[in-house]
Design a protein around this motif. Structure first.
Motif, PDB file in Angstrom:
ATOM      1  N   ALA A 211       0.865  -1.150  -0.196  1.00  0.00           N
ATOM      2  CA  ALA A 211       0.044   0.200   0.067  1.00  0.00           C
ATOM      3  C   ALA A 211       0.929   1.361  -0.112  1.00  0.00           C
ATOM      4  O   ALA A 211       0.609   2.211  -0.724  1.00  0.00           O
TER       5      ALA A 211
ATOM      6  N   THR B  17       2.458   1.923  -3.691  1.00  0.00           N
ATOM      7  CA  THR B  17       1.666   2.428  -4.627  1.00  0.00           C
ATOM      8  C   THR B  17       0.959   3.786  -4.026  1.00  0.00           C
ATOM      9  O   THR B  17       0.004   4.064  -5.078  1.00  0.00           O
TER      10      THR B  17
ATOM     11  N   LYS C 252      -1.513   4.363  -1.828  1.00  0.00           N
ATOM     12  CA  LYS C 252      -2.902   4.034  -1.629  1.00  0.00           C
ATOM     13  C   LYS C 252      -3.659   5.042  -0.646  1.00  0.00           C
ATOM     14  O   LYS C 252      -2.679   5.369   0.250  1.00  0.00           O
TER      15      LYS C 252
ATOM     16  N   ASP D  94      -7.763  -0.722  -5.770  1.00  0.00           N
ATOM     17  CA  ASP D  94      -7.744   0.689  -5.807  1.00  0.00           C
ATOM     18  C   ASP D  94      -9.149   1.563  -5.576  1.00  0.00           C
ATOM     19  O   ASP D  94     -10.010   0.972  -6.052  1.00  0.00           O
TER      20      ASP D  94
ATOM     21  N   ASP E 160     -11.333   7.965  -5.637  1.00  0.00           N
ATOM     22  CA  ASP E 160     -11.400   9.063  -4.818  1.00  0.00           C
ATOM     23  C   ASP E 160     -12.395   9.856  -4.966  1.00  0.00           C
ATOM     24  O   ASP E 160     -12.712  10.497  -6.085  1.00  0.00           O
TER      25      ASP E 160
END
Length: 147
Positions: free
Chosen positions: A56, A59, A61, A93, A96
């Protein structure tokens, strides 16, 4: 006593047979091997245990903190389902939603000609003007003359 060896005694003794002075070479070798193996397995365990958190973090996240907390919970409770949940959460993912919604809110505030930070003070000022009792203009002027 004689210094001669017994004729039935072997002339070459293997290294793992303790000597006459009591040193056990095999025990020393196995103790060192056990220590190195325990340290290696412990390091391997910590690397495997922190795998979801490292994934995590690598990447970037959004759910990095949640994955870290799940890893700690699984470490302290020894319930591996939390580790599996953290691993799955580190692999997906999450969209957002915060950024587009904040952009929409800012645009709506601009359209309404209300500054984002001054919006609450303008509404409070309008509410205070509406809550004043209706006073005749002649009385209002008289109050100000005495002050």
């Amino acid at each position: 006593m004689s210094d001669q060896m017994h004729p039935a005694a072997p002339h070459h003794v293997p290294f793992f047979v303790p000597g006459a002075d009591g040193t056990d070479n095999l025990m020393v070798v196995m103790g060192a091997f056990l220590l190195v193996t325990v340290l290696w397995v412990g390091t391997l365990y910590w690397k495997l245990h922190s795998l979801p958190e490292r994934m995590a973090h690598r990447t970037h996240k959004m759910q990095f903190e949640i994955v870290g907390v799940l890893g700690l919970i699984s470490l302290f409770t020894h319930m591996h389902i939390f580790w599996v949940a953290g691993l799955l959460l580190a692999m997906i993912d999450l969209p957002d939603f915060g950024t587009p919604i904040r952009s929409i809110a800012d645009s709506v505030e601009r359209i309404a000609s209300v500054a984002p930070s001054a919006g609450a003070t303008e509404v409070d000022a309008e509410a205070a003007q509406e809550s004043e009792p209706a006073v005749q203009p002649s009385l209002r002027a008289g109050v100000h003359d005495h002050a």
